[in-house]
Structures are given as C-alpha cells and as structure tokens.
Scaffold this motif. Sequence first.
Motif, mmCIF file in Angstrom:
data_model
loop_
_atom_site.group_PDB
_atom_site.id
_atom_site.type_symbol
_atom_site.label_atom_id
_atom_site.label_comp_id
_atom_site.label_asym_id
_atom_site.label_seq_id
_atom_site.Cartn_x
_atom_site.Cartn_y
_atom_site.Cartn_z
ATOM 1 N N LYS A 180 -9.187 10.564 3.727
ATOM 2 C CA LYS A 180 -8.009 11.165 3.107
ATOM 3 C C LYS A 180 -6.761 10.329 3.420
ATOM 4 O O LYS A 180 -5.931 10.075 2.532
ATOM 5 C CB LYS A 180 -7.831 12.590 3.608
ATOM 6 N N ASP A 181 -6.623 9.887 4.702
ATOM 7 C CA ASP A 181 -5.489 9.044 5.077
ATOM 8 C C ASP A 181 -5.478 7.750 4.273
ATOM 9 O O ASP A 181 -4.427 7.303 3.799
ATOM 10 C CB ASP A 181 -5.534 8.706 6.574
ATOM 11 N N ARG A 182 -6.644 7.148 4.098
ATOM 12 C CA ARG A 182 -6.723 5.898 3.344
ATOM 13 C C ARG A 182 -6.349 6.108 1.881
ATOM 14 O O ARG A 182 -5.666 5.276 1.278
ATOM 15 C CB ARG A 182 -8.125 5.294 3.462
ATOM 16 N N ARG A 183 -6.778 7.213 1.301
ATOM 17 C CA ARG A 183 -6.413 7.509 -0.092
ATOM 18 C C ARG A 183 -4.908 7.700 -0.234
ATOM 19 O O ARG A 183 -4.292 7.235 -1.190
ATOM 20 C CB ARG A 183 -7.146 8.751 -0.584
ATOM 21 N N GLU A 184 -4.310 8.410 0.727
ATOM 22 C CA GLU A 184 -2.868 8.616 0.692
ATOM 23 C C GLU A 184 -2.126 7.285 0.817
ATOM 24 O O GLU A 184 -1.118 7.049 0.143
ATOM 25 C CB GLU A 184 -2.429 9.572 1.793
ATOM 26 N N LEU A 185 -2.640 6.397 1.661
ATOM 27 C CA LEU A 185 -2.038 5.078 1.799
ATOM 28 C C LEU A 185 -2.178 4.282 0.507
ATOM 29 O O LEU A 185 -1.249 3.590 0.084
ATOM 30 C CB LEU A 185 -2.676 4.300 2.957
ATOM 31 N N ASP A 186 -3.354 4.365 -0.113
ATOM 32 C CA ASP A 186 -3.572 3.660 -1.376
ATOM 33 C C ASP A 186 -2.630 4.187 -2.453
ATOM 34 O O ASP A 186 -2.065 3.411 -3.232
ATOM 35 C CB ASP A 186 -5.021 3.795 -1.840
ATOM 36 N N ASP A 187 -2.452 5.517 -2.518
ATOM 37 C CA ASP A 187 -1.539 6.096 -3.501
ATOM 38 C C ASP A 187 -0.101 5.642 -3.247
ATOM 39 O O ASP A 187 0.654 5.394 -4.175
ATOM 40 C CB ASP A 187 -1.599 7.628 -3.476
ATOM 41 N N TYR A 188 0.240 5.544 -1.991
ATOM 42 C CA TYR A 188 1.598 5.155 -1.624
ATOM 43 C C TYR A 188 1.864 3.691 -1.973
ATOM 44 O O TYR A 188 2.932 3.341 -2.435
ATOM 45 C CB TYR A 188 1.819 5.405 -0.120
ATOM 46 N N THR A 189 0.875 2.826 -1.719
ATOM 47 C CA THR A 189 1.077 1.390 -1.922
ATOM 48 C C THR A 189 0.650 0.930 -3.309
ATOM 49 O O THR A 189 0.783 -0.227 -3.642
ATOM 50 C CB THR A 189 0.286 0.588 -0.878
ATOM 51 N N GLU A 190 0.118 1.853 -4.110
ATOM 52 C CA GLU A 190 -0.361 1.485 -5.442
ATOM 53 C C GLU A 190 0.797 1.094 -6.348
ATOM 54 O O GLU A 190 1.880 1.673 -6.301
ATOM 55 C CB GLU A 190 -1.117 2.664 -6.047
ATOM 56 N N ASP A 191 0.541 0.109 -7.204
ATOM 57 C CA ASP A 191 1.547 -0.369 -8.137
ATOM 58 C C ASP A 191 1.743 0.660 -9.248
ATOM 59 O O ASP A 191 0.767 1.150 -9.826
ATOM 60 C CB ASP A 191 1.067 -1.704 -8.721
ATOM 61 N N PRO A 192 2.996 1.044 -9.584
ATOM 62 C CA PRO A 192 3.215 2.087 -10.594
ATOM 63 C C PRO A 192 2.839 1.648 -12.017
ATOM 64 O O PRO A 192 2.750 2.482 -12.910
ATOM 65 C CB PRO A 192 4.716 2.375 -10.518
ATOM 66 N N ASN A 193 2.599 0.395 -12.254
ATOM 67 C CA ASN A 193 2.252 -0.082 -13.616
ATOM 68 C C ASN A 193 0.849 0.186 -13.991
ATOM 69 O O ASN A 193 -0.096 0.310 -13.552
ATOM 70 C CB ASN A 193 2.521 -1.595 -13.734
#
Length: 123
Positions: free
Chosen positions: A110-123
């Motif tokens: 879950k922490d890794r998914r939240e990090l991925d969502d946070y660092t994911e490119d908005p495009n």
Amino acid sequence: MRIDQYLWAVRYFKSRSIASKACKKGQVKVNDQIVKPSREVYPTDKIIVRKDQINLSLEVLDIPKSRVGAKLVDIYRVNTTPKDAFKQNELQNLAQDYYRQKGEGRPTKKDRRELDDYTEDPN
C-alpha cells in the motif's frame, strides 16, 4: 603509544579492538594521513576520527599511561571539533525520523502504491 590504544585510553572507543577496526577501515587520520592501528602517536599530533557520521578532531597534548577516567580526558587532548558538525548530524537524524520511524521495516505494498501515485507523471 599506538593510535588504537590512545583512542581507547582517551575514551573515543569502548575497546581497543573497535578502535583498531576503525583504523583499518580508514576512519582515523593523523596529520591528514590515513593510519594503521600500530601508528605511534606523539604530542602535537592532530587526529581526525570519523564516528557516527561526524568527523571528530582532536589534538594530542600528552600520552596517558593507561585508560583514564572521563574527567581526566581533557588533560591528554584538546577537542577541536567544530560545533556545526554536530548540528548537521542532528538535522540528518530529524529527517530520518520524519520519513519512517525505526522498526517499521520495509514499505508495504500500500505504501509503495501511494508513493507511485504521488510520483506518477500527471500526463
């Protein structure tokens, strides 16, 4: 007196073997040269010890006959470590405490998914 024995005698390390290992790892310098544990120490030598991510610097005043009490250490050395070296280490510890408390272990899925969502490119 040997450098490892001196560092043990003036209470920079708990045991002489720990001081010896620090010398072998290159964490101890005398007059800006990395030294072996058997290097002799003389008065007026300048020693730099890397311990707990801080470069502790000292100048040898005298050589003790054996390990000395904590109150008598200042007779044998002068601490020349700058004050800002300790402040920098405190800031680093605060940053580590903010990120993750000790003992929490690896990030969960879950922490890794939240990090991925946070660092994911908005495009």
